[in-house]
Design an enzyme around this catalytic site. Structure first.
Site, mmCIF file in Angstrom:
data_model
loop_
_atom_site.group_PDB
_atom_site.id
_atom_site.type_symbol
_atom_site.label_atom_id
_atom_site.label_comp_id
_atom_site.label_asym_id
_atom_site.label_seq_id
_atom_site.Cartn_x
_atom_site.Cartn_y
_atom_site.Cartn_z
ATOM 1 N N GLY A 191 -32.459 29.591 44.671
ATOM 2 C CA GLY A 191 -32.408 29.046 46.027
ATOM 3 C C GLY A 191 -33.358 27.891 46.253
ATOM 4 N N LEU A 192 -34.273 27.663 45.307
ATOM 5 C CA LEU A 192 -35.245 26.568 45.459
ATOM 6 C C LEU A 192 -34.821 25.320 44.695
ATOM 7 C CD1 LEU A 192 -38.785 28.181 45.251
ATOM 8 C CD2 LEU A 192 -37.280 27.793 47.191
ATOM 9 N N GLY A 193 -33.586 25.342 44.208
ATOM 10 C CA GLY A 193 -33.129 24.179 43.454
ATOM 11 C C GLY A 193 -33.795 24.085 42.092
ATOM 12 N N PRO A 204 -41.554 27.785 41.086
ATOM 13 C CA PRO A 204 -41.146 29.067 40.508
ATOM 14 C C PRO A 204 -39.639 29.123 40.276
ATOM 15 C CG PRO A 204 -42.038 29.362 42.753
ATOM 16 C CD PRO A 204 -42.026 27.894 42.466
ATOM 17 N N SER A 257 -32.705 24.911 39.225
ATOM 18 C CA SER A 257 -31.833 24.380 38.178
ATOM 19 C C SER A 257 -31.738 22.850 38.303
ATOM 20 C CB SER A 257 -30.452 25.023 38.242
ATOM 21 O OG SER A 257 -29.844 24.790 39.489
ATOM 22 N N ALA A 258 -31.552 22.355 39.517
ATOM 23 C CA ALA A 258 -31.452 20.901 39.699
ATOM 24 C C ALA A 258 -32.770 20.217 39.340
ATOM 25 C CB ALA A 258 -31.072 20.578 41.143
ATOM 26 N N ALA A 259 -33.895 20.827 39.756
ATOM 27 C CA ALA A 259 -35.202 20.235 39.447
ATOM 28 C C ALA A 259 -35.395 20.155 37.937
ATOM 29 C CB ALA A 259 -36.316 21.063 40.087
ATOM 30 N N ASP A 291 -28.751 19.312 45.882
ATOM 31 C CA ASP A 291 -29.936 19.770 45.135
ATOM 32 C C ASP A 291 -30.474 18.686 44.209
ATOM 33 O OD1 ASP A 291 -29.411 22.198 46.310
ATOM 34 O OD2 ASP A 291 -29.620 23.362 44.468
#
Ligand code: PMV
Length: 314
Positions: free
Chosen positions: A97-99, A93, A101-103, A144
Site C-alpha cells: 500500500g506504500l508503493g 518499509p 513495488s513502484a519505488a 504509484d
C-alpha cells in the site's frame, strides 16, 4: 556498481478509481527504496534487505523477477543474457500500500540505467517503471510509479486514450503530519485491481454512481488541500473510505484501524493503496495528534509509520 532511489507514496484520494480514469491525489513520503546494481554473477540475483520485506518478498518474488525483466526489456537489454546482482534497501518499509513495488522499480531502473551507461530522463524512467508495475498490478494506473519518480504532492489522471497522463503539482501551505498503519496482511494488488474491474463491469448500476462520487471527491479534495482546510480534507478522506468499502477493497482489519484513528481524533482516515490488507492512513495535522493516533495503533499491536504529506523537496 550504480545506485538509484524511488519514493514511497500515500494515496489521499482515488486509489482503484484512478485505474479507470478518475483523477487521484498522491503524496510522496520521505522514505525511499534504494537499489544497488552490479553487472556480475550469473543470471539475475536479488537481495532484499528492506524492513518488513521478509514475507513481502516471499509473496512477491515472482512478480519482482517479472518486473525486473520488464525493466530490462524496456531498456532493450536482453534479460536472458544479462548478469545482474541487485540489492534493495532504503528506509521505505515493504508494507503493501506504500508503493513499495513502484519505488523499488524506479530505484532499480535508475541503477540499471547507470550501470549500462544510459542517461535517461525522469519521464523515461517513469515510463519504464510503469512497464514494471504491470507485473505487480496487472493494469496499473501509473499513479504509484509517477509519485515514486517525481516525488511531491501530485494530481494524477490516467489518459484512457492515447497520449500522456495528466500530472500536476499541488502546493500546500506547509507539510502536514499523517500516520500510516499497517494491518500486516500482505495484499495482492493485482487481484484487488482485477476484482474491482470485474465487479464494476457486472454491476454498473451500483458502480457508476460510486465512480462519479470518487471523481467529485478528488476535485473537492484538491480544493480543500489548496485552501489548507484540513478539517475538510479529513471529512473527504472519510467519504473516500466509504466508497472504498462499497467497492469491496477494505477489510475488517483496515476498518478497525480506520475507526481507531478516528476515535483518537484524526481529522479523517481511509484505506491507502490497493486494500484487502496492506495499509490505512490518517490525517493528523500536529505532531501531538500524530503521536496520539500512532500510539493507539501501536498499542493495538500494529506497525505505524509517522510521516508527512506535501513536503516540497521530495
Ligand atoms: O497497493 P499499492 O501501493 O500498489 O497501490 C495501488 C494503487 C491502485 O490504485 C490500487 C492501483 C493503481 O495502479 O493505481
Amino acid at each position: 556498481m550504480r545506485r538509484g532511489s524511488g519514493f514511497g507514496k500515500v494515496i489521499l484520494f482515488g486509489e482503484h478509481f484512478v485505474v479507470h480514469g478518475v483523477p487521484g491525489i498522491v503524496s510522496a513520503i520521505d522514505s525511499t527504496a534504494d537499489a544497488e546494481v552490479r553487472r556480475t554473477g550469473k543470471g539475475i540475483t536479488i537481495k532484499d534487505r528492506r524492513k518488513g520485506a521478509k514475507c513481502y518478498a516471499e509473496e512477491k518474488k515472482l512478480q519482482q523477477l517479472e518486473s525486473i525483466e520488464r525493466i530490462l526489456e524496456a531498456m532493450e537489454i536482453d534479460p536472458k543474457t544479462v548478469s545482474l546482482n541487485i540489492s534493495l534497501g532504503g528506509n521505505l518499509p515493504g508494507f503493501s500500500g506504500l508503493g513499495a513495488s513502484a519505488a523499488s522499480s524506479v530505484a532499480i531502473a535508475r541503477a540499471i540505467a547507470g550501470e549500462f551507461g544510459k542517461d535517461l530522463s525522469d519521464e523515461r524512467i517513469n515510463e519504464i517503471a510503469y512497464e514494471a508495475e504491470k507485473a505487480y498490478a496487472g493494469t496499473p494506473s501509473g499513479i504509484d510509479n509517477t509519485a515514486a519518480t517525481y516525488g511531491g504532492l501530485l494530481w494524477f489522471r490516467k489518459n484512457m486514450e492515447e497520449g500522456p497522463n495528466t500530472i500536476e503539482r499541488i502546493s500546500i501551505r506547509r507539510p502536514v503530519e499523517i500516520i500510516i498503519g499497517n494491518t500486516g496482511i500482505v495484499a495482492n494488488t493485482k487481484e484487488m485491481v482485477a476484482g474491482v474491474a470485474t465487479r464494476k463491469k457486472s454491476n454498473p448500476r451500483k458502480y457508476d454512481p460510486l465512480f462519479k462520487n470518487a471523481e467529485d471527491l478528488a476535485f473537492s479534495g484538491r480544493k480543500a488541500l489548496e485552501e489548507f482546510d484540513m478539517m475538510q480534507v479529513g471529512t473527504l478522506m472519510n467519504e473516500n473510505h466509504r466508497l472504498l468499502q462499497e467497492i469491496g477493497v477494505s477489510c475488517k482489519e483496515l476498518d478497525f484501524l480506520v475507526n481507531l484513528a478516528r476515535k483518537e481524533g484524526s481529522f479523517g482516515a481511509k484505506v491507502t493503496g490497493g486494500g484487502g490488507g496492506g495499509c490505512m492512513t490518517a490525517l493528523t495535522p500536529t505532531k501531538k495528534l500524530q503521536d496520539k493516533v500512532a500510539k493507539a495503533i501501536e498499542d493495538a499491536g500494529f506497525e505505524v509509520l509517522r510521516t508527512k504529506i506535501g513536503v516540497e523537496k521530495i
